[in-house]
Write a protein that holds these residues in place. Structure first.
Motif, mmCIF file in Angstrom:
data_model
loop_
_atom_site.group_PDB
_atom_site.id
_atom_site.type_symbol
_atom_site.label_atom_id
_atom_site.label_comp_id
_atom_site.label_asym_id
_atom_site.label_seq_id
_atom_site.Cartn_x
_atom_site.Cartn_y
_atom_site.Cartn_z
ATOM 1 N N LYS A 87 0.848 -1.191 0.000
ATOM 2 C CA LYS A 87 0.000 0.000 0.000
ATOM 3 C C LYS A 87 0.882 1.239 0.000
ATOM 4 C CE LYS A 87 -3.260 -2.415 3.049
ATOM 5 N NZ LYS A 87 -3.969 -2.363 4.362
ATOM 6 N N PRO A 88 0.355 2.361 -0.453
ATOM 7 C CA PRO A 88 1.150 3.600 -0.411
ATOM 8 C C PRO A 88 1.677 3.915 0.996
ATOM 9 C CG PRO A 88 -0.748 3.906 -1.805
ATOM 10 C CD PRO A 88 -0.918 2.553 -1.158
ATOM 11 N N GLU A 89 0.926 3.568 2.020
ATOM 12 C CA GLU A 89 1.373 3.843 3.382
ATOM 13 C C GLU A 89 2.516 2.937 3.836
ATOM 14 O OE1 GLU A 89 -1.790 3.283 2.346
ATOM 15 O OE2 GLU A 89 -2.915 2.100 3.838
ATOM 16 N N ASP A 90 2.884 1.961 3.024
ATOM 17 C CA ASP A 90 4.066 1.150 3.319
ATOM 18 C C ASP A 90 5.356 1.832 2.857
ATOM 19 O OD1 ASP A 90 2.137 -1.721 2.381
ATOM 20 O OD2 ASP A 90 2.666 -1.100 4.424
ATOM 21 N N THR A 91 5.222 2.939 2.158
ATOM 22 C CA THR A 91 6.389 3.670 1.686
ATOM 23 C C THR A 91 7.239 4.138 2.858
ATOM 24 O OG1 THR A 91 5.302 4.402 -0.347
ATOM 25 C CG2 THR A 91 7.163 5.725 0.448
ATOM 26 N N ALA A 92 8.505 3.754 2.842
ATOM 27 C CA ALA A 92 9.412 4.079 3.950
ATOM 28 C C ALA A 92 10.806 3.547 3.616
ATOM 29 C CB ALA A 92 8.928 3.454 5.248
ATOM 30 N N VAL A 93 11.760 3.935 4.433
ATOM 31 C CA VAL A 93 13.064 3.275 4.420
ATOM 32 C C VAL A 93 12.970 2.110 5.400
ATOM 33 C CG1 VAL A 93 15.532 3.497 4.854
ATOM 34 C CG2 VAL A 93 14.258 5.414 3.864
ATOM 35 N N TYR A 94 13.357 0.931 4.927
ATOM 36 C CA TYR A 94 13.272 -0.278 5.738
ATOM 37 C C TYR A 94 14.668 -0.676 6.215
ATOM 38 C CZ TYR A 94 8.399 -1.019 4.531
ATOM 39 O OH TYR A 94 7.029 -0.874 4.423
ATOM 40 N N TYR A 95 14.730 -1.011 7.501
ATOM 41 C CA TYR A 95 15.987 -1.371 8.138
ATOM 42 C C TYR A 95 15.888 -2.745 8.783
ATOM 43 C CZ TYR A 95 16.646 3.730 8.064
ATOM 44 O OH TYR A 95 16.755 5.052 7.677
ATOM 45 N N CYS A 96 16.949 -3.520 8.705
ATOM 46 C CA CYS A 96 17.054 -4.682 9.572
ATOM 47 C C CYS A 96 17.989 -4.317 10.720
ATOM 48 C CB CYS A 96 17.530 -5.932 8.832
ATOM 49 S SG CYS A 96 19.155 -5.859 8.060
ATOM 50 N N ALA A 97 17.782 -4.961 11.849
ATOM 51 C CA ALA A 97 18.492 -4.571 13.056
ATOM 52 C C ALA A 97 18.622 -5.760 13.992
ATOM 53 C CB ALA A 97 17.764 -3.425 13.743
ATOM 54 N N THR A 98 19.628 -5.680 14.863
ATOM 55 C CA THR A 98 19.826 -6.728 15.849
ATOM 56 C C THR A 98 20.800 -6.242 16.914
ATOM 57 O OG1 THR A 98 20.297 -9.084 16.129
ATOM 58 C CG2 THR A 98 21.785 -7.866 14.677
ATOM 59 N N GLY A 99 21.136 -7.124 17.812
ATOM 60 C CA GLY A 99 22.101 -6.840 18.866
ATOM 61 C C GLY A 99 22.262 -8.065 19.720
ATOM 62 N N PRO A 100 23.320 -8.122 20.499
ATOM 63 C CA PRO A 100 23.565 -9.308 21.328
ATOM 64 C C PRO A 100 22.433 -9.613 22.300
ATOM 65 C CG PRO A 100 25.554 -7.982 21.180
ATOM 66 C CD PRO A 100 24.442 -7.178 20.566
ATOM 67 N N GLY A 101 21.750 -8.576 22.769
ATOM 68 C CA GLY A 101 20.678 -8.774 23.722
ATOM 69 C C GLY A 101 19.290 -8.724 23.115
ATOM 70 N N TYR A 102 19.213 -8.553 21.812
ATOM 71 C CA TYR A 102 17.922 -8.392 21.155
ATOM 72 C C TYR A 102 17.195 -9.722 21.050
ATOM 73 C CZ TYR A 102 14.485 -7.391 17.505
ATOM 74 O OH TYR A 102 13.319 -7.259 16.787
#
Length: 126
Positions: A87-102
């Motif tokens: 959908k148009p509202e899905d427009t965004a910059v997408y990031y993947c992320a993590t961390g040792p405690g995540y």
């Protein structure tokens, strides 16, 4: 240096699909839970989905539930976000992320995220 790299973004028409990929350098991606987040211009960052190390625990934000699917291939050391019925509202910059405690318990939470990718732009427009 630990680094996450996203790919697969682009321009798609409403109703279309994209598949994002997340890879890591400098640490073993397959041993980390991974979260997907997005940020649209002028809006706060939003958690989209997360997946634990085995893929046995997955969570989605209500806004994408039923349309997005997160998965991982630990042999290839990649995590994916399949996005359908965009959908148009899905427009965004997408990031993947993590961390040792995540950990993946609530897709909306960025608690204990230490590593962020550079992001990939997703634009949904006709």
């Amino acid at each position: 240096q630990s680094q996450l790299v996203e790919s697969g973004g682009g321009l798609v028409q409403p109703g279309g699909s994209l598949r994002l990929s997340c890879e890591a350098s400098g640490f073993p991606l397959e041993k980390f839970a991974i979260g997907w987040f997005r940020q649209a211009p002028g809006k706060e960052r939003e958690g989209v989905s997360c997946i634990n190390t085995s893929g046995g625990r997955i969570n989605y934000a209500d806004s994408v539930k039923g349309r997005f699917t997160v998965s991982r291939d630990n042999a290839k050391k990649k995590v994916y976000l399949q996005m359908n019925s965009l959908k148009p509202e899905d427009t965004a910059v997408y990031y993947c992320a993590t961390g040792p405690g995540y950990v993946c318990y609530d897709a909306r939470s960025a608690r204990f995220v230490d590593y962020w990718g550079q992001g990939t732009q997703v634009t949904v427009s006709s």
